[in-house]
Motif scaffolding. Structure first.
Motif, PDB file in Angstrom:
ATOM      1  N   GLN A 103     -14.754 -10.461  26.135  1.00 38.50           N
ATOM      2  CA  GLN A 103     -14.505 -10.484  24.368  1.00 38.50           C
ATOM      3  C   GLN A 103     -12.916 -11.755  23.763  1.00 38.50           C
ATOM      4  O   GLN A 103     -12.392 -10.401  24.840  1.00 38.50           O
ATOM      5  CB  GLN A 103     -15.185  -9.561  23.892  1.00 38.50           C
ATOM      6  CG  GLN A 103     -17.081  -8.935  24.650  1.00 38.50           C
ATOM      7  CD  GLN A 103     -17.749  -8.370  23.892  1.00 38.50           C
ATOM      8  OE1 GLN A 103     -17.819  -8.683  22.605  1.00 38.50           O
ATOM      9  NE2 GLN A 103     -18.205  -7.728  24.208  1.00 38.50           N
ATOM     10  N   ALA A 104     -13.449 -11.494  22.799  1.00 36.88           N
ATOM     11  CA  ALA A 104     -12.135 -12.615  21.840  1.00 36.88           C
ATOM     12  C   ALA A 104     -11.946 -11.104  21.340  1.00 36.88           C
ATOM     13  O   ALA A 104     -11.808 -11.212  19.857  1.00 36.88           O
ATOM     14  CB  ALA A 104     -12.744 -13.833  21.565  1.00 36.88           C
ATOM     15  N   GLY A 105     -11.362 -10.357  21.808  1.00 40.63           N
ATOM     16  CA  GLY A 105     -10.639  -9.161  21.419  1.00 40.63           C
ATOM     17  C   GLY A 105      -9.695  -8.514  22.215  1.00 40.63           C
ATOM     18  O   GLY A 105      -9.807  -8.892  23.453  1.00 40.63           O
TER      19      GLY A 105
ATOM     20  N   LEU B  85     -12.873 -17.412  33.513  1.00 44.39           N
ATOM     21  CA  LEU B  85     -12.226 -16.286  32.091  1.00 44.39           C
ATOM     22  C   LEU B  85     -13.858 -17.745  31.799  1.00 44.39           C
ATOM     23  O   LEU B  85     -14.460 -18.243  31.472  1.00 44.39           O
ATOM     24  CB  LEU B  85     -11.514 -16.214  31.942  1.00 44.39           C
ATOM     25  CG  LEU B  85     -10.244 -16.317  32.259  1.00 44.39           C
ATOM     26  CD1 LEU B  85      -9.302 -15.996  30.932  1.00 44.39           C
ATOM     27  CD2 LEU B  85      -9.991 -15.047  33.030  1.00 44.39           C
ATOM     28  N   ILE B  86     -15.168 -15.944  31.239  1.00 44.18           N
ATOM     29  CA  ILE B  86     -16.009 -16.203  30.698  1.00 44.18           C
ATOM     30  C   ILE B  86     -15.718 -15.832  29.292  1.00 44.18           C
ATOM     31  O   ILE B  86     -15.704 -14.137  29.370  1.00 44.18           O
ATOM     32  CB  ILE B  86     -17.454 -16.029  30.934  1.00 44.18           C
ATOM     33  CG1 ILE B  86     -17.325 -16.561  32.099  1.00 44.18           C
ATOM     34  CG2 ILE B  86     -18.730 -15.847  30.442  1.00 44.18           C
ATOM     35  CD1 ILE B  86     -18.899 -16.630  33.399  1.00 44.18           C
ATOM     36  N   VAL B  87     -15.608 -15.867  28.572  1.00 44.00           N
ATOM     37  CA  VAL B  87     -14.978 -14.833  27.501  1.00 44.00           C
ATOM     38  C   VAL B  87     -16.556 -15.045  26.456  1.00 44.00           C
ATOM     39  O   VAL B  87     -17.665 -16.158  26.164  1.00 44.00           O
ATOM     40  CB  VAL B  87     -14.551 -16.014  25.801  1.00 44.00           C
ATOM     41  CG1 VAL B  87     -14.222 -14.908  24.996  1.00 44.00           C
ATOM     42  CG2 VAL B  87     -12.903 -16.626  27.184  1.00 44.00           C
ATOM     43  N   ASN B  88     -17.267 -14.237  26.168  1.00 49.72           N
ATOM     44  CA  ASN B  88     -18.636 -14.046  25.927  1.00 49.72           C
ATOM     45  C   ASN B  88     -19.080 -13.388  24.624  1.00 49.72           C
ATOM     46  O   ASN B  88     -17.907 -12.948  23.783  1.00 49.72           O
ATOM     47  CB  ASN B  88     -19.797 -12.941  26.243  1.00 49.72           C
ATOM     48  CG  ASN B  88     -21.059 -12.481  26.868  1.00 49.72           C
ATOM     49  OD1 ASN B  88     -21.964 -13.606  26.367  1.00 49.72           O
ATOM     50  ND2 ASN B  88     -21.629 -11.589  26.732  1.00 49.72           N
ATOM     51  N   ARG B  89     -20.192 -13.842  23.713  1.00 49.47           N
ATOM     52  CA  ARG B  89     -19.698 -13.899  22.854  1.00 49.47           C
ATOM     53  C   ARG B  89     -18.887 -14.148  21.540  1.00 49.47           C
ATOM     54  O   ARG B  89     -18.616 -13.346  20.828  1.00 49.47           O
ATOM     55  CB  ARG B  89     -20.336 -11.942  21.733  1.00 49.47           C
ATOM     56  CG  ARG B  89     -21.408 -11.385  23.051  1.00 49.47           C
ATOM     57  CD  ARG B  89     -21.099  -9.817  22.308  1.00 49.47           C
ATOM     58  NE  ARG B  89     -22.104  -9.592  23.607  1.00 49.47           N
ATOM     59  CZ  ARG B  89     -21.847  -8.504  24.169  1.00 49.47           C
ATOM     60  NH1 ARG B  89     -21.145  -7.859  24.080  1.00 49.47           N
ATOM     61  NH2 ARG B  89     -22.449  -7.737  24.957  1.00 49.47           N
TER      62      ARG B  89
ATOM     63  N   GLY C 112      -8.726 -17.421  19.404  1.00 49.04           N
ATOM     64  CA  GLY C 112      -9.388 -19.244  20.149  1.00 49.04           C
ATOM     65  C   GLY C 112      -9.412 -18.593  21.742  1.00 49.04           C
ATOM     66  O   GLY C 112      -8.702 -17.863  21.974  1.00 49.04           O
ATOM     67  N   VAL C 113      -9.045 -20.122  21.725  1.00 50.72           N
ATOM     68  CA  VAL C 113      -9.749 -19.669  23.581  1.00 50.72           C
ATOM     69  C   VAL C 113      -7.696 -19.936  23.789  1.00 50.72           C
ATOM     70  O   VAL C 113      -6.760 -19.761  25.001  1.00 50.72           O
ATOM     71  CB  VAL C 113     -10.043 -21.210  23.820  1.00 50.72           C
ATOM     72  CG1 VAL C 113      -9.708 -21.431  25.621  1.00 50.72           C
ATOM     73  CG2 VAL C 113     -11.624 -20.982  23.528  1.00 50.72           C
ATOM     74  N   ALA C 114      -7.570 -21.311  22.617  1.00 51.37           N
ATOM     75  CA  ALA C 114      -5.461 -21.305  22.760  1.00 51.37           C
ATOM     76  C   ALA C 114      -5.349 -19.786  23.041  1.00 51.37           C
ATOM     77  O   ALA C 114      -3.341 -19.930  23.712  1.00 51.37           O
ATOM     78  CB  ALA C 114      -5.112 -22.211  21.865  1.00 51.37           C
ATOM     79  N   GLU C 115      -5.205 -19.308  21.941  1.00 49.25           N
ATOM     80  CA  GLU C 115      -4.174 -17.503  21.925  1.00 49.25           C
ATOM     81  C   GLU C 115      -5.043 -16.769  23.337  1.00 49.25           C
ATOM     82  O   GLU C 115      -4.036 -16.017  23.909  1.00 49.25           O
ATOM     83  CB  GLU C 115      -5.194 -16.866  21.127  1.00 49.25           C
ATOM     84  CG  GLU C 115      -4.586 -17.266  19.392  1.00 49.25           C
ATOM     85  CD  GLU C 115      -5.120 -18.714  18.846  1.00 49.25           C
ATOM     86  OE1 GLU C 115      -4.700 -19.348  17.499  1.00 49.25           O
ATOM     87  OE2 GLU C 115      -6.442 -19.043  19.429  1.00 49.25           O
TER      88      GLU C 115
ATOM     89  N   PRO D 108     -21.493 -18.016  23.488  1.00 56.00           N
ATOM     90  CA  PRO D 108     -21.702 -17.709  21.422  1.00 56.00           C
ATOM     91  C   PRO D 108     -22.110 -16.732  21.860  1.00 56.00           C
ATOM     92  O   PRO D 108     -22.850 -16.324  22.745  1.00 56.00           O
ATOM     93  CB  PRO D 108     -22.603 -19.119  21.128  1.00 56.00           C
ATOM     94  CG  PRO D 108     -23.398 -20.053  21.970  1.00 56.00           C
ATOM     95  CD  PRO D 108     -22.677 -19.516  23.560  1.00 56.00           C
ATOM     96  N   ASN D 109     -22.393 -15.961  20.236  1.00 48.84           N
ATOM     97  CA  ASN D 109     -22.648 -14.817  19.919  1.00 48.84           C
ATOM     98  C   ASN D 109     -24.239 -14.869  19.529  1.00 48.84           C
ATOM     99  O   ASN D 109     -24.776 -15.537  18.375  1.00 48.84           O
ATOM    100  CB  ASN D 109     -22.091 -13.722  19.108  1.00 48.84           C
ATOM    101  CG  ASN D 109     -22.220 -12.748  19.036  1.00 48.84           C
ATOM    102  OD1 ASN D 109     -23.401 -12.280  19.138  1.00 48.84           O
ATOM    103  ND2 ASN D 109     -21.804 -11.990  17.193  1.00 48.84           N
TER     104      ASN D 109
END
Length: 400
Positions: free
Chosen positions: A272-274, A300-304, A312-315, A329-330
């Motif tokens: 996840q993006a955390g 990589l799969i960024v869930n929710r 974001g994806v760039a970070e 998406p969530n």
């Protein structure tokens, strides 16, 4: 065909070798007994092993069973001077293909070798299925949900087996089915020497016409008995009978999970993006690098994922490096409701954006024939037109 012959009888050994070479086979001759079997299998890697002498009673089958368990792709034929019906049954249970008299007539030996050779060529003619592994970077990342959802999508056009390799806490089956499995991974592992297509299918739960799941063990005592060699043997059979084999792994990276990951064509790290998830992803990538896994093997799969979120994806890419990145998406309400009911999202919320993204991933993995696409699939294809292939460039691949 490469055939290894093991016998303590040097004269018989040479006679069989001449027969095999006359039939244009590659014959590897080893004088000796049961202490030579493992060495021959590992060093010479034959397709067929003819084993003569000293194996004509049930008590002597242990080294044969060890051989067939460690090397399920090697066909084993025993040569025995005389044996009982009970011995024949026990030999087959130990993984032996056929039992022939010793000394064996040349015509009978040729017929057996030709018969087994035909079966092996038939198995090799079928392209081995692809192995896709899902591993969470952090607890609750959603790896099991995504693995089961992708399995449903791929099964619309391909045969799919999902193996739950989260041995202590695996519950993949409960995400899409509310019944108990007839057997589990531990049951199959205990009888791995008997494993073939029929046994494999009978040990799974068919949750859709082309989608089956092999459940994780239902207690810890059974889980700890499963070995890396048994998992490898199961996967060796599975890839010959399914177009896709999906692996739902836990977070622990040990000898067993490494054996499974070694076989994977693609590893999907679910995160996840955390910051906690990103930190764990970085550690996991370091482990994969130490195992010499190519970056092309990892996605990589960024869930929710929230496009308006602070990360974001760039970070993520700046922190973790250049990898193919998919986002999902969530949709907490619909996804949680589907999991609680033990049913796939596709049956309860077909228009959910999560499902659309998973369908896009499935289509990228296994493009569907255009003629077979329905309206829903054509609309998805139109929505995702122009999206870059995850392997077409160094840029992250973000599903619509």
């Amino acid at each position: 065909m490469k055939i290894a012959v093991v016998s303590p009888n040097k004269i018989l050994l040479n006679e069989i070798g001449k027969l095999l070479q006359a039939a244009s086979h590659v014959a590897v001759l080893t004088e000796g007994g049961k202490d030579k079997l493992r060495q021959v299998a590992e060093q010479d890697q034959p397709e067929l092993m003819l084993i003569d002498g000293g194996y004509c009673d049930g008590a002597s089958l242990a080294p044969i069973e060890d051989l067939t368990t460690r090397h399920p792709r090697i066909a084993v034929v025993l040569l025995c001077g005389g044996c009982s019906p009970d011995f024949l049954i026990n030999a087959m249970r130990a993984g032996v293909r056929e039992v022939l008299p010793s000394p064996v007539a040349s015509a009978e030996l040729a017929a057996t070798v030709n018969r087994i050779g035909g079966k092996l060529r038939g198995a090799q003619a079928r392209h081995a299925g692809k192995v896709l592994a899902f591993i969470p970077c952090k607890g609750g990342s959603g790896a099991t949900f995504l693995a089961t959802s992708l399995g449903y999508q791929l099964s619309e056009t391909r045969s799919v087996l999902l193996i739950d390799l989260n041995l202590q806490f695996g519950d993949a089956l409960s995400f899409v089915h509310d019944g108990r499995p007839p057997s589990t991974l531990a049951d199959v592992a205990r009888s791995v020497e008997r494993l073939d297509a029929s046994f494999l299918a009978a040990s799974t739960v068919r949750v859709a016409p082309n989608f089956s799941i092999m459940a994780a063990p239902d207690d810890h005592a059974q889980a700890v008995e499963v070995t890396p060699a048994q998992v490898d043997a199961i996967l060796a059979v599975a890839v010959m009978h399914y177009d896709f084999v999906l692996l739902d792994l836990g977070r622990t990276i040990d000898n067993l999970s490494i054996k499974a990951l070694d076989r994977a064509d693609l590893i999907y790290m679910v995160m996840q993006a955390g910051l906690p998830s990103i930190r764990n992803a970085k550690k996991m990538l370091a482990i994969f690098k130490s195992l010499d896994y190519s970056p092309d093997k990892i996605e990589l799969i960024v869930n929710r994922f929230d496009r308006k979120g602070p990360i974001g994806v760039a970070e993520i890419e700046r922190t973790l490096g250049k990898f193919a990145i998919h986002t999902v998406p969530n949709s907490y309400k619909h996804v949680t409701a589907a999991i609680d009911r033990g049913e796939p999202l596709i049956t309860s919320a077909r228009s959910d954006p999560v499902l659309r993204n998973v369908a896009g991933l499935a289509d990228a993995i296994s493009p569907r024939p255009h003629a077979a696409r329905g309206l829903f699939e054509r609309l998805l294809s139109r929505d995702s037109a122009g999206a870059a292939s995850p392997h077409s460039s160094g840029e992250p691949h973000v599903l619509p």
